[in-house]
Design an enzyme around this catalytic site. Sequence first.
Site, short mmCIF file in Angstrom:
data_model
loop_
_atom_site.label_atom_id
_atom_site.label_comp_id
_atom_site.label_asym_id
_atom_site.label_seq_id
_atom_site.Cartn_x
_atom_site.Cartn_y
_atom_site.Cartn_z
N HIS A 298 -53.82 24.95 -38.15
CA HIS A 298 -53.36 24.26 -38.13
C HIS A 298 -53.45 23.53 -36.26
CE1 HIS A 298 -49.40 21.71 -36.97
NE2 HIS A 298 -49.46 22.24 -36.12
N GLU A 299 -53.78 24.65 -35.22
CA GLU A 299 -54.02 24.49 -33.71
C GLU A 299 -55.14 23.95 -33.71
OE1 GLU A 299 -51.13 24.76 -32.27
OE2 GLU A 299 -50.05 25.19 -32.68
N HIS A 302 -55.54 20.34 -33.62
CA HIS A 302 -55.20 19.64 -32.60
C HIS A 302 -56.24 19.95 -31.92
CE1 HIS A 302 -50.65 19.09 -32.95
NE2 HIS A 302 -50.29 20.49 -33.14
N GLU A 327 -48.10 15.16 -34.31
CA GLU A 327 -48.50 17.34 -35.62
C GLU A 327 -49.76 16.55 -37.06
OE1 GLU A 327 -48.02 20.36 -34.74
OE2 GLU A 327 -46.90 20.19 -33.00
N TYR A 442 -42.04 17.15 -36.94
CA TYR A 442 -42.26 18.48 -37.59
C TYR A 442 -42.26 17.84 -39.27
CZ TYR A 442 -43.79 21.70 -34.07
OH TYR A 442 -44.10 22.49 -32.62
#
Length: 506
Positions: A298-299, A302, A327, A442
Site C-alpha cells: 500500500h505505502e 503512494h 488512497e 479510506y
Amino acid sequence: ELKKQEAQFEKAINDWEDHIEVTREQLAGLPERYIDGLKKSGDKYIITLEYPDIFPFMRQAEDSDARRELATKNLRKGGAENLTRLTQIIGLRQSIAQLLGYASHADFACEVRMAKTSATAQQFLGNIIAKLTPAARRELVGLIDIKKRTLGLEKRAPIHFYEMTYWGHRLLKERHDIDSEQVKEYFPLATVMEGMLGVYQEVLGVQFVPVAGASLWHDDARLYEIRGGTSLVGHFALDMHPRKGKYGHAATYPVVLGRKEQDGSATTGLIALVCNFPKPTESDPSLLAHDEVETLFHEFGHVCHALLSGGRWQRQNGFGVALDFVETPSQLFEEWVWEAPVLKRISKHYQTGEQMPDDLIKKLQAARHHMDANHYLQQAVHALYDQRMHSLPLDTTVEPNHLAQMHRDMTLQYEAIDLPDDAIMAAGWSHMADYDAGYYSYLWSKVYAIDLYSAFKPHPLSDEVGRRYRDMILEPGASKPEMNLVKDFLQRESSDTAFLAQLGIA
C-alpha cells in the site's frame, strides 16, 4: 513562550503511559521470536503501544488482564491534554467555517474533495454501515461462541473491547486452520521487498536502482532511483525499522515533489517511505505478518503515485489529489498480495528457502475476509464520528468529555462494544489533525480501488493494463478531476458493487 509550550507538551506526553510491563508467564501464547525482540526492565518485559508490540500481543497473549491493561492504555494514548487540544482545534475550525459562510467545518473541508458535502460523505457512511451491520453481528456471534467453548462457560458472555482481536485470531485458526506465525515464516522483509519491487517494475514498466553510499538521515535508510528506460524519474528512500523518536506507524512523505519546468527540463522528486517493521535479531530475520506485507504494498503505491505524476506545478502531483482519492491507487495495489502468482514471488521460508506452498496460499485466500465486516464497520463508525464532531453547530462550545462520550456511545450503538468510561480514543488519533474531517476517505477510496482493480481481472500482473493504469490514473496526478480519471479508465460510472461482492454482501 516557546519554552513554556514545549514544557507543557512534555508534561502532556509524560502524563500518559505508553507501555505495560509483564512477567514471562504473562507472555504465554506468544512466539519466542516476538519475546526475544522485546525490551526488558529488570525481570519484566516491556510491551509498548507501537504496532510491532501491541498488535501481536492483542492477537495472541492468553493473559486477559494484560490485554485489558494494554488496550486501556491505547485508548488513553495522547492523554487528556491532547483531547483538550482537539477541542481547541475543532473550535478554531468552526470559527473559520463561520467566517467563510459554511454550515459546518465538515462542509468546508468536503467541498474540495470528491464528496463535495458532508451530507454526501455521511450518507455514504450510513449506507455502508447499514449493509455491513448484519454480517458484523454474525461475526460477533462467532466470537461469543468460541469464547464460551474455549473457556467452558455455562452461558454466553459478551466480547469486551480487549478481546475482539484475540478471539478473532483464535476463530481464524479454528475455521481456516491457518497459523499467522507460520505465514510470517515465509515473509522475510528482504524477500518481500525484492519481490514487491519486481512486481511494481513489471506491471508499471519502470526500474528501481539502489544508490550505493548515499548519506541519509539514519543508517537504516536506503536510497533508490526510479527510472523509466534511460530517464531518471526520481528517488525514494526506504526507512523500515522502529527507533526512539520515529513516527510509530507506516506512511509515505514527500521530501521533494517533482515537476516540469517551463523550459522542458524536470525537477525530480524524492519520496520517503517510513515503516516500523520488526528489526532483525541475532537468530531471526525481520519477518512480516501478511497484513504488514499488505501495508508495505500500500505505502509503496503512494511512492509510485508521487514519483510517476507531476505537471507544471507541484500541486498537480499525485499527493495533490483530493483526500478522498489519494488512497485509491495504493489500496488497489494491496490487492496484489492476495494473488497466488504474487504470493509466490514475494515469499521464501526464512529457514528452508521454499516459496509459500499452494495449500497455504489457498488457506490464506480463504481466510481473507475473516472479520472483515467488523473491520470495515469500525472504520465506518470512526469516519462517521469524525464527520459528526466536525458538524457540531458552529455556536457550540466543544467540551473534551462530550467528544469522548460521543465516541463511546457510537461504538456501543454501531459496533456493540462497550468501552471503558475513561476511554479517550480521539486524543491519540492523529487523523483528527491531518485528515481534517476526512477519515471517511479510506472507505470511500477503497470502494473506488476495488472497482478499478476489476480491470486487472483475470490477469493481475498484466503489463498492458498496468501501463494503461499508469498513463490514466497515476501520471495525471491532480491535473484532472478524480471522477473523470476513474470514468475514463473504467469506461463507465463507478459503483460499490465490486467492493460489496468481495465481502460476500449483495
